[in-house]
Design a protein around this motif. Structure first.
Motif, short mmCIF file in Angstrom:
data_model
loop_
_atom_site.label_atom_id
_atom_site.label_comp_id
_atom_site.label_asym_id
_atom_site.label_seq_id
_atom_site.Cartn_x
_atom_site.Cartn_y
_atom_site.Cartn_z
N LEU A 25 4.91 17.55 1.55
CA LEU A 25 4.44 16.24 1.12
C LEU A 25 4.96 15.17 2.08
CD1 LEU A 25 4.21 14.90 -2.44
CD2 LEU A 25 5.35 13.51 -0.72
N ARG A 26 4.06 14.31 2.52
CA ARG A 26 4.39 13.19 3.40
C ARG A 26 4.04 11.90 2.67
NH1 ARG A 26 1.52 12.33 9.30
NH2 ARG A 26 2.44 10.31 9.84
N GLY A 69 -4.12 15.10 8.42
CA GLY A 69 -3.68 16.00 9.48
C GLY A 69 -3.12 15.31 10.71
N LYS A 70 -2.62 14.11 10.55
CA LYS A 70 -2.10 13.36 11.70
C LYS A 70 -0.69 13.83 12.06
CE LYS A 70 -4.66 9.10 10.98
NZ LYS A 70 -4.58 7.64 10.99
N PRO A 71 -0.31 13.72 13.34
CA PRO A 71 1.07 14.02 13.74
C PRO A 71 2.05 13.14 12.95
CG PRO A 71 -0.32 13.79 15.68
CD PRO A 71 -1.14 13.35 14.50
N LEU A 72 3.25 13.62 12.81
CA LEU A 72 4.24 12.95 11.98
C LEU A 72 4.50 11.51 12.41
CD1 LEU A 72 6.16 13.26 9.59
CD2 LEU A 72 7.90 14.09 11.19
N HIS A 73 4.48 11.23 13.69
CA HIS A 73 4.81 9.88 14.16
C HIS A 73 3.58 9.04 14.47
CE1 HIS A 73 9.03 10.78 14.04
NE2 HIS A 73 8.76 11.93 14.64
N TRP A 101 0.84 -1.20 0.00
CA TRP A 101 0.00 0.00 0.00
C TRP A 101 0.88 1.25 0.00
CZ3 TRP A 101 -5.48 -0.29 1.23
CH2 TRP A 101 -5.93 -1.60 1.47
N MET A 102 0.40 2.30 -0.66
CA MET A 102 1.09 3.60 -0.66
C MET A 102 0.10 4.69 -0.25
SD MET A 102 4.23 2.92 -1.58
CE MET A 102 4.78 4.62 -1.57
N ARG A 103 0.61 5.69 0.47
CA ARG A 103 -0.20 6.85 0.88
C ARG A 103 0.63 8.12 0.72
NH1 ARG A 103 -1.89 7.04 7.03
NH2 ARG A 103 -3.68 5.75 6.41
N VAL A 104 -0.01 9.15 0.19
CA VAL A 104 0.63 10.47 0.09
C VAL A 104 -0.33 11.51 0.65
CG1 VAL A 104 -0.17 10.89 -2.29
CG2 VAL A 104 1.84 12.09 -1.42
N SER A 105 0.21 12.39 1.48
CA SER A 105 -0.55 13.51 2.03
C SER A 105 0.19 14.79 1.67
CB SER A 105 -0.65 13.41 3.56
OG SER A 105 -1.33 12.23 3.94
N LEU A 106 -0.56 15.79 1.18
CA LEU A 106 0.06 17.04 0.73
C LEU A 106 -0.79 18.21 1.20
CD1 LEU A 106 2.14 18.61 -0.98
CD2 LEU A 106 0.69 18.18 -2.97
N ALA A 107 -0.13 19.16 1.86
CA ALA A 107 -0.80 20.40 2.29
C ALA A 107 0.25 21.47 2.52
CB ALA A 107 -1.61 20.17 3.56
#
Length: 193
Positions: free
Chosen positions: A133-134, A186-190, A123-129
């Motif tokens: 980019l995470r 919007g989750k914390p990095l860890h 699985w892959m996930r990308v979050s961008l705001a």
């Protein structure tokens, strides 16, 4: 949620099919995404099905493929234009499927490393705001370790979706499923959930 069937192809493959909530693609010959670095050439003929979205999103999908030949690759792409994009997923290199990402802002980089899970089902996930980019990868769609955190050019609109290519051959069969495109988590990095 925007469905993949509403996406727009960048280099539509000769063989693809939407069925049972999945997208099945078979790659055309010598397809790739790359700009200049190390190799000195630019290629922009890989297969990408992009769904348009504004800033502030999270997209994820499941990828199933059998990687066998040098540079076989499949995963996820975020794209503004031919000079600004990110592709990420598994890529066959050095005799194994490696987790990798290529960030391109005028020129491509390549970051790669081992993947502990099943390279034929991941699985892959990308979050961008707000220009950040995470990128995350998962073995099971539940636990999401960080792969990359990087700046990414700001734009009013992006395209995001499944990507695959085979620079050295044709015929990689890829099944993409479990697609979702939502507002940024919007989750914390860890937070790995």
């Amino acid at each position: 949620m925007q469905d993949l069937e509403n996406g727009v192809w960048h280099n539509k493959p000769t063989r693809f099919d939407h069925s049972d909530g999945s997208l099945h693609v078979v790659t055309d010959e010598q397809t790739d995404f790359w700009r200049e670095t190390h190799y000195g050439f630019t290629r922009d003929n890989g297969h990408f099905l992009g769904v348009e979205t504004a800033d502030g999103f999270t997209a994820q999908l499941r990828v199933r493929a059998t990687f066998e030949h040098l540079y076989d690759q499949a995963g996820l792409m975020v794209r503004i234009d031919e000079r600004n994009w990110l592709k990420a997923g598994l890529e066959f290199s050095d005799g194994q499927a490696l987790l990798g990402s290529v960030l391109t802002v005028d020129r491509s980089d390549w970051a790669t490393g081992p993947f502990a899970g099943n390279p034929m089902d991941f699985w892959m996930r990308v979050s961008l705001a707000d220009g950040v980019l995470r990128l995350q990868a998962s073995q099971d769609g539940k636990h999401w370790p960080l792969v990359r955190l990087c700046p990414f050019p700001r734009s009013a609109r992006y395209r995001v979706g499944p990507m695959c290519c085979t620079p050295e051959r044709a015929g990689l069969s890829v099944r993409f499923s479990d697609w979702s495109l939502t507002p940024h988590l919007g989750k914390p990095l860890h937070d790995l959930g």
